[in-house]
Each structure stands twice: as C-alpha cells, then as structure tokens.
Motif scaffolding. Structure first.
Motif, short mmCIF file in Angstrom:
data_model
loop_
_atom_site.label_atom_id
_atom_site.label_comp_id
_atom_site.label_asym_id
_atom_site.label_seq_id
_atom_site.Cartn_x
_atom_site.Cartn_y
_atom_site.Cartn_z
N TYR A 165 48.44 57.63 71.65
CA TYR A 165 46.91 56.87 71.90
C TYR A 165 47.28 56.63 73.49
O TYR A 165 45.61 56.11 73.94
N GLN A 166 48.81 55.99 73.57
CA GLN A 166 48.10 54.75 74.88
C GLN A 166 47.97 55.48 75.90
O GLN A 166 47.87 54.90 77.45
N SER A 167 48.54 57.21 76.00
CA SER A 167 48.19 58.15 77.02
C SER A 167 47.26 57.93 77.39
O SER A 167 46.84 58.62 78.72
N ASN A 168 46.82 57.96 76.18
CA ASN A 168 45.15 58.69 76.39
C ASN A 168 43.95 57.91 76.65
O ASN A 168 42.52 58.16 76.64
N ILE A 169 44.28 57.17 75.99
CA ILE A 169 43.23 55.87 75.57
C ILE A 169 41.89 55.05 76.90
O ILE A 169 41.39 54.97 76.58
N PHE A 170 42.86 54.89 78.09
CA PHE A 170 42.92 55.14 79.19
C PHE A 170 41.53 55.84 79.80
O PHE A 170 40.49 55.55 79.83
#
Length: 294
Positions: A165-170
C-alpha cells in the motif's frame, strides 16, 4: 544511494543496509522483551514501532520540497493498458539533499548508540526492572514449530499489506487517478499519519487491551477499509479516508503479534527471528507481486 549509477552496487548497498537494520531492530526488541517482560513490554514495543512511523510520516514531507514542478511524474505516452507511463522523479529534482539530511540524523543516532553501549545502559535498566524481567527458558523448536508457521504467515500478510500500500499509493494516485505529484505525496503522508496515530495510541491502549483483542480490532479495521477501497477505487474522499484508516488499522499488528507470542512462550532470544522471517518474506516478495498485479 542517489549517487549510485550501477544497479548491482545499489542492490549490494540496499541489502547490507537491510541486514544491519534487521539486526538492530531484532536486538532492540529482544532487550525490551527480556528486561520488561510480556506485560510491561507491550506499551514499550508500541513506542518503539511508533518512532518508526514518525520517520515514515516525515519522509515524504522532507522529500516533497525538492521535487521540481517542471518534471511531471507521468508522460503523455501510455502502456498496453492505455495507462500513463510513469517516468520517476525526473532530472531536475534534487533528491540527494533529503538523503544527506537523513544521513546526518542517522550518524547522530549511531554516535548516541555507541555512547549508550559504553555506559552499559542495558545492565542499568535490568537492575531497575528486576521484578518484571523475563527469566523463562526458551522452548525447543520441536514444541513450537506448529505455532511458528502461522506466525510467519501472519507477519508475511501484515508486512506485505503495509509495504504494497505505502509503496504504490503515490504512483497509483499520480498515474491511475491523475493527481499531481505533490497531492499524491500528501496522500502517502496521510497513510503514515494514520499509521503513526495507530502506533501512538497503541502505547496507551496496549496497557488495557490484551494483544489478541487488539489484533482482532486491527483486522476488522483493515478488512473494512480494504473492502471500501475496492468498491470505490478512484473516489477522492475514499482515498483520503481509506489511506488514513488502513494505516491506523495495520499499525499495531506487528507489535501486538510479538506481545501475544511472548505471552505464550519466551521469544526474547533466538526465536525473535520468527517475526523477522515473515517480515522479510513479505517485504521482499509482495512489492514485486503487488506491482506486477496492479
């Protein structure tokens, strides 16, 4: 790392960094469990993991000012699925500066840790907490392997869920939804804000809730958020709320899992590696699988 141009050298540096960080993290948690025992260590473990979320929350905010507005995160061309092709940070962005700031902070912490080692801080803490120290012998692997397998799977799931989640949300917000890079960076920080609040509140709530109860509450939060995000994947309000609540729900699963395991058996020694195995598998595999699936 921003100055490296050779891929294999970058891989080696990242690997060494990960190994050292893993040793440090495991050692700190071992000390906490051994010195403060299963009950008192619960809130201290939450505090330990809370400090990580502070850094993770500040990192996007630290990097954001060094993004040049002239470099678009996505190009005008599209891939086979008619989606914009992401180009990365661009040549006009001074990504080295935030790395130097972080490196200076890490160097300061290194000096502090060396000083604490020479003043023998661990033994002094043990002397002040003898009544809560965990003196249990570690059980054998033969007695625990059936428990350790689901524990490894548990940590694989929560770490991979967090990392994906945190790696791809951006990138998802910038390329899929069409947000500007600055706005997408703030969305990432919103996730870490929820993550930090979750771990910060865990310092308090872990004193009153059993680890098993806390885990159930967290899983309900994560499942509900994932469901709504799947139903409304491009809704702006849902992305803001979902990023916050997903971070809030997944934040305390890691430390609660350690506390729950330590209630059942002594994991303040060699068995601390069990959590690291699931952590490492989830961290290594799911960013690749998650990115490929997306």
């Amino acid at each position: 790392m921003p100055i490296l141009t050779d891929l294999w050298l970058l891989i080696i540096i990242v690997t060494i960094t990960g190994i050292i960080a893993g040793y440090i993290d495991a050692a700190i948690q071992c000390i906490m469990l051994k010195v403060w025992g299963s009950k008192k260590s619960a809130s201290i473990l939450q505090l330990h993991h809370f400090t990580f979320s502070i850094g993770a929350f500040l990192a996007p905010l630290l990097v954001s000012p060094f993004y040049s507005g002239d470099d678009d995160i996505c190009s005008d061309s599209t891939d086979d699925n008619n989606e914009p092709v992401c180009l990365g940070i661009g040549d006009n962005n001074s990504i080295l500066t935030p790395f130097l700031i972080s490196s200076a902070f890490i160097a300061s912490v290194f000096i502090l840790m060396i000083w604490l080692y020479f003043v023998d801080i661990t033994e002094k803490i043990k002397e002040d907490n003898q009544e809560s120290a965990d003196e249990r012998e570690e059980d054998s692997f033969r007695d625990l392997w059936q428990y350790f397998i689901p524990v490894i799977l548990f940590y694989f799931c929560i770490v991979s869920g967090e990392n994906v989640y945190q790696s791809n949300i951006f990138s998802y917000a910038a390329c899929k939804v069409g947000w500007e890079s600055g706005k997408a960076s703030i969305l990432n920080s919103i996730f870490w804000a929820g993550f930090g609040i979750g771990r910060g509140s865990g310092i308090f709530f872990s004193r009153f809730l059993r680890p098993s109860t806390y885990i159930i509450i967290d899983l309900i939060f994560c499942a509900a958020t994932a469901t709504f995000l799947s139903i409304y994947p491009t809704n702006e309000i849902m992305l803001w709320i979902g990023s916050f609540t997903y971070g809030l729900g997944i934040a305390t699963l890691y430390s609660c899992g350690i506390s729950y395991s330590h209630e059942l058996t002594n994991v303040s020694g060699k068995w601390i590696v069990t959590f690291g195995i699931g952590n490492a598998i989830g961290a290594m595999s799911m960013p690749i699988l998650g990115t490929g699936i997306g």
